[in-house]
Design a protein around this motif. Structure first.
Motif, PDB file in Angstrom:
ATOM      1  N   PRO A   1      -5.264   2.384  -1.413  1.00  0.00           N
ATOM      2  CA  PRO A   1      -4.280   3.462  -1.202  1.00  0.00           C
ATOM      3  C   PRO A   1      -4.204   4.459  -2.348  1.00  0.00           C
ATOM      4  CG  PRO A   1      -3.192   1.377  -1.688  1.00  0.00           C
ATOM      5  CD  PRO A   1      -4.634   1.062  -1.466  1.00  0.00           C
ATOM      6  N   GLU A   2      -4.442   4.038  -3.592  1.00  0.00           N
ATOM      7  CA  GLU A   2      -4.371   4.982  -4.709  1.00  0.00           C
ATOM      8  C   GLU A   2      -5.474   6.023  -4.616  1.00  0.00           C
ATOM      9  OE1 GLU A   2      -3.221   2.936  -8.609  1.00  0.00           O
ATOM     10  OE2 GLU A   2      -4.018   1.303  -7.392  1.00  0.00           O
TER      11      GLU A   2
ATOM     12  N   ALA B   1       2.003   8.980   1.928  1.00  0.00           N
ATOM     13  CA  ALA B   1       1.957   7.567   1.533  1.00  0.00           C
ATOM     14  C   ALA B   1       2.100   6.644   2.740  1.00  0.00           C
ATOM     15  CB  ALA B   1       3.058   7.286   0.516  1.00  0.00           C
TER      16      ALA B   1
ATOM     17  N   PRO C   1       0.799  -1.233   0.000  1.00  0.00           N
ATOM     18  CA  PRO C   1       0.000   0.000   0.000  1.00  0.00           C
ATOM     19  C   PRO C   1       0.828   1.277   0.000  1.00  0.00           C
ATOM     20  CG  PRO C   1      -0.943  -1.589   1.523  1.00  0.00           C
ATOM     21  CD  PRO C   1       0.367  -2.168   1.057  1.00  0.00           C
ATOM     22  N   VAL C   2       1.966   1.301   0.698  1.00  0.00           N
ATOM     23  CA  VAL C   2       2.774   2.524   0.748  1.00  0.00           C
ATOM     24  C   VAL C   2       3.316   2.865  -0.635  1.00  0.00           C
ATOM     25  CG1 VAL C   2       4.835   3.613   1.710  1.00  0.00           C
ATOM     26  CG2 VAL C   2       3.365   2.216   3.170  1.00  0.00           C
TER      27      VAL C   2
ATOM     28  N   ASP D   1      -7.230   6.871  -1.907  1.00  0.00           N
ATOM     29  CA  ASP D   1      -7.049   7.675  -0.700  1.00  0.00           C
ATOM     30  C   ASP D   1      -5.897   8.669  -0.852  1.00  0.00           C
ATOM     31  OD1 ASP D   1      -9.129   6.289   0.414  1.00  0.00           O
ATOM     32  OD2 ASP D   1      -7.865   4.908   1.565  1.00  0.00           O
ATOM     33  N   ALA D   2      -4.859   8.288  -1.584  1.00  0.00           N
ATOM     34  CA  ALA D   2      -3.742   9.209  -1.806  1.00  0.00           C
ATOM     35  C   ALA D   2      -4.189  10.416  -2.620  1.00  0.00           C
ATOM     36  CB  ALA D   2      -2.594   8.481  -2.500  1.00  0.00           C
TER      37      ALA D   2
ATOM     38  N   LEU E   1      -0.930   5.974   4.817  1.00  0.00           N
ATOM     39  CA  LEU E   1      -1.952   5.110   4.205  1.00  0.00           C
ATOM     40  C   LEU E   1      -1.496   3.656   4.140  1.00  0.00           C
ATOM     41  CD1 LEU E   1      -2.941   7.508   1.268  1.00  0.00           C
ATOM     42  CD2 LEU E   1      -4.204   7.121   3.387  1.00  0.00           C
ATOM     43  N   HIS E   2      -0.599   3.272   5.032  1.00  0.00           N
ATOM     44  CA  HIS E   2      -0.017   1.922   4.961  1.00  0.00           C
ATOM     45  C   HIS E   2      -1.040   0.815   5.181  1.00  0.00           C
ATOM     46  CE1 HIS E   2      -0.115   1.257   9.375  1.00  0.00           C
ATOM     47  NE2 HIS E   2       0.002   2.569   9.418  1.00  0.00           N
ATOM     48  N   ASP E   3      -2.176   1.116   5.843  1.00  0.00           N
ATOM     49  CA  ASP E   3      -3.196   0.090   6.072  1.00  0.00           C
ATOM     50  C   ASP E   3      -4.469   0.358   5.279  1.00  0.00           C
ATOM     51  OD1 ASP E   3      -3.991   2.329   7.412  1.00  0.00           O
ATOM     52  OD2 ASP E   3      -4.406   1.329   9.325  1.00  0.00           O
ATOM     53  N   SER E   4      -4.384   1.217   4.260  1.00  0.00           N
ATOM     54  CA  SER E   4      -5.556   1.547   3.450  1.00  0.00           C
ATOM     55  C   SER E   4      -5.925   0.372   2.541  1.00  0.00           C
ATOM     56  CB  SER E   4      -5.273   2.788   2.594  1.00  0.00           C
ATOM     57  OG  SER E   4      -6.307   3.012   1.659  1.00  0.00           O
TER      58      SER E   4
ATOM     59  N   ALA F   1       0.399   4.084  -2.824  1.00  0.00           N
ATOM     60  CA  ALA F   1      -0.016   5.432  -2.440  1.00  0.00           C
ATOM     61  C   ALA F   1       1.018   6.461  -2.878  1.00  0.00           C
ATOM     62  CB  ALA F   1      -0.232   5.508  -0.929  1.00  0.00           C
TER      63      ALA F   1
END
Length: 323
Positions: free
Chosen positions: A256-257, A247, A190-191, A259-260, A250-253, A194
């Protein structure tokens, strides 16, 4: 008293004296889900409610340097002509002003910043100095004068590695390694997803700023070989402050894309990024000017270049000077 038709023509075709100083400009205006039209009074943004009621907001065309058109917008030819006559760059962007798809450059936009860019880029020593300044702008600690470019690259690499390690520890996600592999996009963590998404948004914002100034996105000082080389140069100035921390947050999103992109739009206003980008570009390309954008950046006439005097008036027959 002039007739209404004469007054309308004067509003649509302002003189240089009627245009405000760039310091009084709103700089950038973002609009989405509206229809931009020209009426007898000026240019306005229209929205229509479900019951057919039309709401209008008039736009300060003479105060806007760059108009960002987001999704769901349409603009009429008369309105676009008015923006062009006022020297406004119109950019088609993604949601929130991120991602630059295309841009119009008004004919009256000065080539001052493009010429500055080429001047600094074309000579090796000047290009090296701009590249050095770009690296130095990223460091909080002092770097010894005269540090060579390869050493600066190494220091910047160490800085980013330390930042990744610090943020990974803060968010308790273990060891992190930056990976960008379009062929294996869905397998990335996810990082990384993101960060790639946020960086893409950042590139769009930088591209919009370069279009408003009339600079070439292709003539980079650190990067080279792609049409967006200068975009990557300028974007790198802000990643450590903006996209990298975002980024890691949002490691647990689960998406992530998305949300970023959403969080980047939110942080964009808090960070006041667009005015900062414009200021940084100007200070890099014109380091000797304390107020490099003092006057509005439109020109009425084109000149001819002369190697001895700089420029001479155009529109004159110089046949007698050849004798």
């Amino acid at each position: 008293m002039p007739s209404p038709s004469t007054a309308r023509r004067r509003i649509a075709a302002p003189t240089l004296a009627m245009l405000p100083r760039i310091g009084d400009s709103l700089s950038f205006l973002y609009a989405d889900v509206v229809r931009i039209v020209q009426d007898d009074t000026g240019v306005c943004a229209e929205t229509t409610s479900a019951d057919g009621e039309v709401a209008r907001v008039y736009l300060p065309t003479s105060l806007v340097s760059c108009l960002l058109l987001g999704p769901g917008t349409s603009i009429t030819q008369p309105a676009l002509t008015t923006f062009a006559r006022h020297g406004t760059t119109v950019v088609c962007t993604g949601s929130g002003g991120v991602r630059c798809y295309s841009a119009t450059t008004p004919d009256s936009l000065t080539t001052r910043w493009l010429e500055r860019q080429v001047h600094q880029w074309a000579e090796e020593d000047r290009r090296l100095e701009v590249a050095r300044q770009m690296y130095l702008m990223r460091f909080t600690a002092n770097v010894p004068a005269g540090t060579p470019l390869n050493k600066l690259r190494g220091l910047e690499g160490q800085r980013m590695k330390a930042l990744y390690k610090l943020l990974a520890q803060q968010h308790k996600i273990g060891r992190f390694r930056r990976v960008y592999d379009p062929a294996a996009w869905d397998t990335q963590d996810p990082v990384n997803l993101a960060l790639s998404s946020a960086n893409t948004c950042l590139y769009g914002i930088v591209h919009s700023a370069l279009a408003a100034l009339g600079c070439s996105p292709a003539l980079g000082f650190v990067h080279q070989g792609k049409q967006h080389a200068f975009v990557y140069d300028i974007a790198d100035l802000y990643k450590a402050d903006l996209t990298v921390p975002l980024a890691f947050s949002l490691h647990d999103s689960t998406d992530p894309e998305r949300d970023a992109r959403r969080d980047f739009r939110r942080d964009l206003h808090l960070f006041r990024l667009l005015p900062r980008i414009v200021h940084d570009i100007q200070s890099l390309l014109a380091p000797d000017e304390s107020e490099p954008m003092e006057e509005r950046q439109e020109v009425e006439l084109v000149n001819l270049w002369d190697p001895e005097v700089g420029s001479v008036p155009a529109g004159i027959n110089y046949a007698t000077s050849a004798d």
